[in-house]
Motif scaffolding. Sequence first.
Motif, mmCIF file in Angstrom:
data_model
loop_
_atom_site.group_PDB
_atom_site.id
_atom_site.type_symbol
_atom_site.label_atom_id
_atom_site.label_comp_id
_atom_site.label_asym_id
_atom_site.label_seq_id
_atom_site.Cartn_x
_atom_site.Cartn_y
_atom_site.Cartn_z
ATOM 1 N N THR A 81 6.552 -30.023 -7.062
ATOM 2 C CA THR A 81 7.428 -29.100 -7.762
ATOM 3 C C THR A 81 7.813 -27.970 -6.813
ATOM 4 O O THR A 81 6.941 -27.332 -6.220
ATOM 5 C CB THR A 81 6.740 -28.515 -9.008
ATOM 6 N N ARG A 108 2.210 -19.499 -10.902
ATOM 7 C CA ARG A 108 2.532 -20.846 -11.390
ATOM 8 C C ARG A 108 1.513 -21.836 -10.850
ATOM 9 O O ARG A 108 1.505 -22.169 -9.666
ATOM 10 C CB ARG A 108 3.932 -21.245 -10.925
ATOM 11 N N ASP A 110 1.343 -24.963 -11.366
ATOM 12 C CA ASP A 110 1.901 -26.288 -11.075
ATOM 13 C C ASP A 110 2.879 -26.272 -9.912
ATOM 14 O O ASP A 110 3.524 -27.281 -9.623
ATOM 15 C CB ASP A 110 2.615 -26.831 -12.316
ATOM 16 N N ASP A 112 4.146 -26.328 -6.117
ATOM 17 C CA ASP A 112 3.677 -26.821 -4.825
ATOM 18 C C ASP A 112 4.349 -26.138 -3.644
ATOM 19 O O ASP A 112 3.703 -25.868 -2.627
ATOM 20 C CB ASP A 112 3.913 -28.338 -4.720
#
Length: 454
Positions: A81, A108, A110, A112
């Motif tokens: 992501t 965040r 999630d 990357d």
Amino acid sequence: MESNKAAGRTQSQGTVTRVLWENVSGAQLEELLYGLLDAMGARRLVWRAGSASGVTAADGGRDLEAVFDRPGPDGELDRQTWWTECKGRTDTVERGAVQQAVLDASARADLDVLVVATNSRFSNPTRDWVDERTRSRSRPVVRLWDRDHLDRLVQRYPTVAARVLPNSLPDEERLRLLVSRFRELGEEPTSLDLEFFWERRDWLTELESTLLSEALVMFLYTEGISVPRQRPWWQLLTPPDVPHALVTALINLPSWLGKDDMARPLEPMRVWAASGRVLLASLRLLPEDLAALLTCKIWDFVSDGGAVRDDPDQLKLWTDSVLVPVLAFAQNDLLYPCSQDCARVMGDNPHEVESLRATDIWDLLVSGEQKKEESFLVFESIDEPCAVGVDVTDGCPLVVSNRQEPERIVKSLHRVIEFRSETPDGASRRRIGDGEVVVTLLENHGMAWRSVRD
């Protein structure tokens, strides 16, 4: 085939893009990043803006979120992501702006990869801070994309810049990207592009022949089937351009017509119209002995043309599917103006057949739509001579229904152009006598001009 254009003209060496980054606005930068991420294969690419206008941050920035699926060593897809922050600047991006973007992204779990992109540059202290953070933390990975990095991406995906940054490109780069987008995707230049380059037509004539030829067929295709009156692009050709122009019109453009992967496939009728007008412009600049030779045997002058030239079936296929419809459009373009003072032939203007006939009115009233097919009448008195002086033993060579060999048609077209250039008014019109009159109905059925003798 090589061009002998004057020294100093730019040589075509592929698409090399140089963006004038100081002219790029924040909104354009955001749209450019969106297009680049999409071209790189991003999935679920969305704006992360909170307002109706899509702009929320104080610097006008608009966040982009994307997902990339990359194949891993075991064949499985690794999903990443990405979050992109756009920083439109006239000066170096301040370190505090990058630190705030990283702080926001760190929340965040999630995420990357965080990309901070700018049309300007990042200071060395900012890069040092990002490097230090990378050594101590693994997620998200922070990447800084400055104008130099964006330049490399734009060169890799040039058609994105053609759509997003036309006014921020040097004139030649803008033209190259428009041509590339037309050739690869079938996308046409806008009316603003047409006006922009028509105003720079003196500059266009100084371009290398290959680029000029591709630009002219693109512009003529975009103008449509009717003869363009405001912008006669064919006037920009010069004698050294003719070989490349004919290769582009008779080989390259028709080959783009057959590309199945185009987002907007080219329309055959518009291809034949554009190629026909390039052909007429070229014939005007060619001596008589070269006109038919260069047109009908164009494959002899192409370095890799042996595959078609030496294969009778391939050569016949090209002649029937390309040369014949191109010649038909060239014939039709000259038929109406040439017949205005001719005692032998009278005909409707094929480019002005939009007036409603009785059947058209009923079609509109009953079905709500008008039939696509159009037709026009041609009257030929076979007892009358030709005002131009071409051989009319088998009928006027400008009338498509008079089937003749391509070489003979090209020679006749050349003769008509030569005669009309020297004697525009020609002979005075005489009334058709009592001899035999042949009526020809020319119908447009979508692929080429098909003629029917009554």
